[in-house]
Design an enzyme around this catalytic site. Structure first.
Site, PDB file in Angstrom:
ATOM      1  NE  ARG A  42      -9.036   3.299   3.390  1.00 43.76           N
ATOM      2  CZ  ARG A  42     -10.050   3.560   2.578  1.00 43.76           C
ATOM      3  NH1 ARG A  42      -9.852   3.868   1.326  1.00 43.76           N
ATOM      4  NH2 ARG A  42     -11.277   3.526   3.015  1.00 43.76           N
ATOM      5  CB  THR A  55      -0.969   0.073   1.200  1.00 45.69           C
ATOM      6  OG1 THR A  55      -1.613   1.355   1.168  1.00 45.69           O
ATOM      7  CG2 THR A  55      -0.294  -0.067   2.544  1.00 45.69           C
ATOM      8  CG  ASP A  83      -2.961   4.374   1.973  1.00 44.31           C
ATOM      9  OD1 ASP A  83      -2.738   5.288   1.166  1.00 44.31           O
ATOM     10  OD2 ASP A  83      -3.984   3.669   1.932  1.00 44.31           O
ATOM     11  NE  ARG A  94      -3.276  32.529  -6.872  1.00 48.01           N
ATOM     12  CZ  ARG A  94      -3.414  32.152  -8.140  1.00 48.01           C
ATOM     13  NH1 ARG A  94      -2.871  31.026  -8.558  1.00 48.01           N
ATOM     14  NH2 ARG A  94      -4.090  32.891  -8.989  1.00 48.01           N
ATOM     15  CD  GLN A 137      -1.146  11.121  -3.556  1.00 50.78           C
ATOM     16  OE1 GLN A 137      -0.796  11.255  -2.400  1.00 50.78           O
ATOM     17  NE2 GLN A 137      -2.393  11.319  -3.927  1.00 50.78           N
ATOM     18  NE  ARG A 138      -4.407   3.443  -6.294  1.00 48.22           N
ATOM     19  CZ  ARG A 138      -5.700   3.165  -6.122  1.00 48.22           C
ATOM     20  NH1 ARG A 138      -6.305   3.536  -5.013  1.00 48.22           N
ATOM     21  NH2 ARG A 138      -6.371   2.535  -7.027  1.00 48.22           N
TER      22      ARG A 138
HETATM   23  O1  F6P Z   1      -5.145   2.524  -0.114  1.00 46.06           O
HETATM   24  C1  F6P Z   1      -4.647   3.203  -1.196  1.00 46.06           C
HETATM   25  C2  F6P Z   1      -5.593   4.296  -1.598  1.00 46.06           C
HETATM   26  O2  F6P Z   1      -5.060   4.899  -2.742  1.00 46.06           O
HETATM   27  C3  F6P Z   1      -5.898   5.324  -0.511  1.00 46.06           C
HETATM   28  O3  F6P Z   1      -4.832   6.194  -0.304  1.00 46.06           O
HETATM   29  C4  F6P Z   1      -7.165   5.923  -1.034  1.00 46.06           C
HETATM   30  O4  F6P Z   1      -7.963   6.481  -0.006  1.00 46.06           O
HETATM   31  C5  F6P Z   1      -7.850   4.728  -1.629  1.00 46.06           C
HETATM   32  O5  F6P Z   1      -6.859   3.785  -1.935  1.00 46.06           O
HETATM   33  C6  F6P Z   1      -8.657   5.001  -2.872  1.00 46.06           C
HETATM   34  O6  F6P Z   1      -9.215   3.788  -3.273  1.00 46.06           O
HETATM   35  P1  F6P Z   1     -10.049   3.529  -4.611  1.00 46.06           P
HETATM   36  O7  F6P Z   1      -9.111   2.912  -5.600  1.00 46.06           O
HETATM   37  O8  F6P Z   1     -11.107   2.559  -4.189  1.00 46.06           O
HETATM   38  O9  F6P Z   1     -10.610   4.825  -5.074  1.00 46.06           O
END
Ligand code: F6P
Length: 346
Positions: free
Chosen positions: A174, A128, A130, A165, A278-279
């Protein structure tokens, strides 16, 4: 000689490093003549029998790629008795000796239940961005997400400065503030708001006034998606809270913080929500290495019969911990770490 067959699946949100784990598992397994079957789209693939054999060739070079070649989902096999029955049938059909489950809190909770309640030989790998999984110092994906967020914060500095600004940047995480705190420190944010420490908006506006006095009216505020105002200074309506703190999809606090800062300080404020950037994309070197080591470790755990456990990072060593520890709530941001970050606020 074919000495066994193990399965692997990736569940939950995608994360940089998933493919490096898959490659690590396949390469380590093949070294002991163990074959690997990849189940598609998380638990869904084990339910429906959607599977592909993973070979040395099919995983070649995938450690550089983001996402997961197996696909992912948040399917819960415990949702119906039928799903569990289908898994039992497929487990037999494919002659599985063990299953490596790569996932976050949700997926690993299912893995634990599969081990404890259904008796499957399961191994977990913590995934994760997170970094909120207990039992491991870091999950893979986190450092890449921090780098992405840090780069974004750095870019926002120039806009904040040029326009005098406040730039608010909302990041994921999360219920924890790991990404916000790490990226906030690395990107020299002026304030970092995390779920673990309810924030007082007056503290920010007072510091903004001081900064203006020093000739620096601009500011960067990093807000974690689940950050909440302190009860004493709660400026959110109940309906706003229902919208932004939805368990299944957090997001929106950044806009409300920016609006409140502008209202109280009179300083023009803007928001950037970093979101899924970010992912996505390629894992950095740290995450490639960590994910590869987790993959190798998972196979070693299979060979040693260490089931119901999760590969984990402890200091610089790869160890294993009970899955029960890993799904026991969230690993919250270290309070001491946040206190150090606070020194740089304002
Ligand atoms: O757990 C990883 C994460 O990217 C969190 O940071 C975020 O709140 C969540 O997943 C978003 O999930 P989904 O893919 O269900 O929108």
């Amino acid at each position: 000689m074919d000495t066994g067959r193990i399965g692997i699946l990736t569940g939950g949100g995608d994360c940089p490093g998933l493919n490096a784990v898959i490659r690590g598992v396949v390469r380590r397994a093949l070294a002991d003549d163990v074959h690997v079957l990849g189940f598609k789209s998380g638990w869904q693939g084990l339910i429906t029998g959607d599977v592909e054999p993973l070979t040395r060739l099919s995983v070649a070079g995938i450690q550089f790629r983001g996402g997961t070649i197996l696909g992912t989902s948040r399917t819960d096999p415990f949702a119906t008795a039928e799903s569990l029955a289908q898994i039992r049938e497929n487990w037999r059909k494919y002659g599985l000796q063990a299953l490596v489950v790569v996932g976050g809190n949700g997926t690993l909770t299912v893995a634990k239940r599969m081990f404890e309640e259904q008796g499957y030989p399961v191994i977990g790998v913590p995934k994760t961005i997170d970094n909120d999984i207990p039992g491991t110092d870091f999950s893979f994906g986190f450092h890449t997400a921090v780098q992405v967020a840090t780069d974004a914060i750095e870019r926002l500095h120039t806009t904040a400065e040029s326009h005098h600004r406040v730039m608010v940047i909302e990041v994921m995480g999360r219920h924890t503030g790991w990404i916000a705190a790490y990226a906030g420190i690395a990107g020299a944010a002026d304030f970092i708001l995390v779920p673990e420490v309810p924030f007082r908006i007056s503290r920010i506006t007072e510091a903004l006034a001081n900064r203006r006095g020093m000739g620096r009216p601009h500011s960067i505020v990093v807000v974690a998606e689940d950050a909440k105002p302190h009860d004493d200074e709660d400026f959110l309506t109940e309906s706003q809270k229902t919208t932004i703190y939805r368990e299944e999809r957090l997001g929106g606090i950044g806009h409300l913080v920016a609006r409140e800062i502008e209202r109280l300080s009179g300083i023009e404020s803007r928001v950037s929500v970093l979101g899924y950037i970010q992912r996505g994309g390629s894992p950095n070197a740290f995450d490639r290495i960590l994910a590869t080591r987790f993959g190798e470790k998972a196979v070693e755990m299979v060979l040693e019969g260490q089931f119901g456990r999760m590969a984990a990072l402890s200091g610089t060593s790869i160890v294993d911990v009970p899955l029960t520890d890993a799904v026991n709530g969230y690993k919250y941001l270290d309070a001491e770490f946040y206190r150090h970050a606070e020194i740089f606020f304002g």
